[in-house]
Design a protein around this motif. Structure first.
Motif, PDB file in Angstrom:
ATOM      1  N   UNK A  89      -0.736  24.834 -21.367  1.00 16.66           N
ATOM      2  CA  UNK A  89      -1.034  23.403 -21.263  1.00 16.66           C
ATOM      3  C   UNK A  89       0.163  22.618 -20.718  1.00 16.66           C
ATOM      4  N   UNK A  90       1.271  23.303 -20.478  1.00 12.62           N
ATOM      5  CA  UNK A  90       2.470  22.660 -19.948  1.00 12.62           C
ATOM      6  C   UNK A  90       2.648  22.894 -18.451  1.00 12.62           C
ATOM      7  N   UNK A  91       1.721  23.599 -17.848  1.00 15.11           N
ATOM      8  CA  UNK A  91       1.770  23.885 -16.409  1.00 15.11           C
ATOM      9  C   UNK A  91       0.636  23.122 -15.732  1.00 15.11           C
ATOM     10  N   UNK A  92       0.993  22.327 -14.725  1.00 17.66           N
ATOM     11  CA  UNK A  92       0.019  21.481 -14.037  1.00 17.66           C
ATOM     12  C   UNK A  92       0.120  21.742 -12.540  1.00 17.66           C
ATOM     13  N   UNK A  93      -0.953  22.256 -11.963  1.00 16.24           N
ATOM     14  CA  UNK A  93      -0.961  22.628 -10.549  1.00 16.24           C
ATOM     15  C   UNK A  93      -1.906  21.676  -9.817  1.00 16.24           C
ATOM     16  N   UNK A  94      -1.361  20.892  -8.906  1.00 15.73           N
ATOM     17  CA  UNK A  94      -2.142  19.931  -8.128  1.00 15.73           C
ATOM     18  C   UNK A  94      -2.249  20.424  -6.691  1.00 15.73           C
ATOM     19  N   UNK A  95      -3.450  20.531  -6.187  1.00 20.83           N
ATOM     20  CA  UNK A  95      -3.658  20.950  -4.802  1.00 20.83           C
ATOM     21  C   UNK A  95      -4.057  19.728  -3.980  1.00 20.83           C
ATOM     22  N   UNK A  96      -3.196  19.361  -3.054  1.00 17.26           N
ATOM     23  CA  UNK A  96      -3.374  18.133  -2.288  1.00 17.26           C
ATOM     24  C   UNK A  96      -4.696  18.077  -1.542  1.00 17.26           C
ATOM     25  N   UNK A  97      -5.130  19.196  -0.988  1.00 16.93           N
ATOM     26  CA  UNK A  97      -6.356  19.184  -0.190  1.00 16.93           C
ATOM     27  C   UNK A  97      -7.608  18.989  -1.041  1.00 16.93           C
TER      28      UNK A  97
ATOM     29  N   UNK B 269       8.551  17.419 -23.364  1.00 17.01           N
ATOM     30  CA  UNK B 269       9.346  17.169 -22.156  1.00 17.01           C
ATOM     31  C   UNK B 269       9.477  18.380 -21.233  1.00 17.01           C
ATOM     32  N   UNK B 270       9.111  19.558 -21.695  1.00 20.14           N
ATOM     33  CA  UNK B 270       9.293  20.779 -20.899  1.00 20.14           C
ATOM     34  C   UNK B 270       8.017  21.145 -20.150  1.00 20.14           C
ATOM     35  N   UNK B 271       7.633  20.299 -19.234  1.00 17.65           N
ATOM     36  CA  UNK B 271       6.417  20.482 -18.445  1.00 17.65           C
ATOM     37  C   UNK B 271       6.797  20.961 -17.048  1.00 17.65           C
ATOM     38  N   UNK B 272       5.863  21.614 -16.386  1.00 16.43           N
ATOM     39  CA  UNK B 272       6.055  22.060 -15.010  1.00 16.43           C
ATOM     40  C   UNK B 272       4.921  21.480 -14.170  1.00 16.43           C
ATOM     41  N   UNK B 273       5.296  20.721 -13.144  1.00 22.51           N
ATOM     42  CA  UNK B 273       4.326  20.096 -12.250  1.00 22.51           C
ATOM     43  C   UNK B 273       4.495  20.710 -10.862  1.00 22.51           C
ATOM     44  N   UNK B 274       3.431  21.332 -10.364  1.00 26.94           N
ATOM     45  CA  UNK B 274       3.456  21.945  -9.040  1.00 26.94           C
ATOM     46  C   UNK B 274       2.505  21.169  -8.138  1.00 26.94           C
ATOM     47  N   UNK B 275       3.036  20.679  -7.037  1.00 27.48           N
ATOM     48  CA  UNK B 275       2.215  19.979  -6.052  1.00 27.48           C
ATOM     49  C   UNK B 275       2.149  20.849  -4.811  1.00 27.48           C
ATOM     50  N   UNK B 276       0.955  21.359  -4.547  1.00 25.80           N
ATOM     51  CA  UNK B 276       0.737  22.310  -3.464  1.00 25.80           C
ATOM     52  C   UNK B 276       0.191  21.595  -2.234  1.00 25.80           C
ATOM     53  N   UNK B 277       0.589  22.065  -1.062  1.00 24.11           N
ATOM     54  CA  UNK B 277       0.169  21.522   0.231  1.00 24.11           C
ATOM     55  C   UNK B 277       0.577  20.059   0.384  1.00 24.11           C
ATOM     56  N   UNK B 278       1.807  19.759   0.003  1.00 23.38           N
ATOM     57  CA  UNK B 278       2.286  18.372   0.031  1.00 23.38           C
ATOM     58  C   UNK B 278       2.290  17.787   1.438  1.00 23.38           C
ATOM     59  N   UNK B 279       2.390  18.631   2.449  1.00 24.65           N
ATOM     60  CA  UNK B 279       2.396  18.118   3.821  1.00 24.65           C
ATOM     61  C   UNK B 279       1.049  17.524   4.220  1.00 24.65           C
ATOM     62  N   UNK B 280       0.005  17.826   3.440  1.00 24.58           N
ATOM     63  CA  UNK B 280      -1.336  17.312   3.741  1.00 24.58           C
ATOM     64  C   UNK B 280      -1.682  16.073   2.915  1.00 24.58           C
TER      65      UNK B 280
END
Length: 110
Positions: free
Chosen positions: A30-38, A66-77
């Motif tokens: 629940x501390x890992x958040x993966x966002x896919x831009x597309x 406070x120990x969360x991980x946010x991944x934003x994928x395909x940021x160029x899009x």
């Protein structure tokens, strides 16, 4: 962290390796958040809405831990300006409203 490169260069693999080694439940944590831009950030006319969503998501989760991980994928899009919302979180800041921003990890893939 920012991993940039063409298809097949290992950006996603690198992010998955970090997740695997930091969190017992890995991507199911629940501390890992993966966002896919597309999938989430597609419309140029919604930049302010996207910024509000990201800000609220980050603040809400960091309130829990406070120990969360946010991944934003395909940021160029992403529409231009969406990523500007991250600056206050990755900049040198002091805890605000009992929320500690400096312990979270942000990974941008593009």
């Amino acid at each position: 962290m920012s991993f940039q490169g063409g298809t097949g260069t290992g950006k996603t693999f690198a992010a998955q390796t970090i997740v695997k080694n930091l969190y017992k439940e890995q991507e199911k944590s629940k501390y890992v958040h993966w966002f896919k831009a597309t999938e989430l950030f597609t419309r140029e006319d919604k930049v302010k809405d996207y910024q509000d969503q990201i800000r609220d998501w980050i603040k809400g989760n960091l309130t829990l831990c406070p120990y969360q991980l946010f991944i934003l994928d395909e940021v160029e899009k992403m529409p231009e300006g969406v990523l500007d919302v991250l600056k206050p979180f990755v900049d040198f800041t002091f805890p605000e409203e009992d929320v500690e921003y400096r312990k979270a990890i942000y990974i941008l893939l593009g």
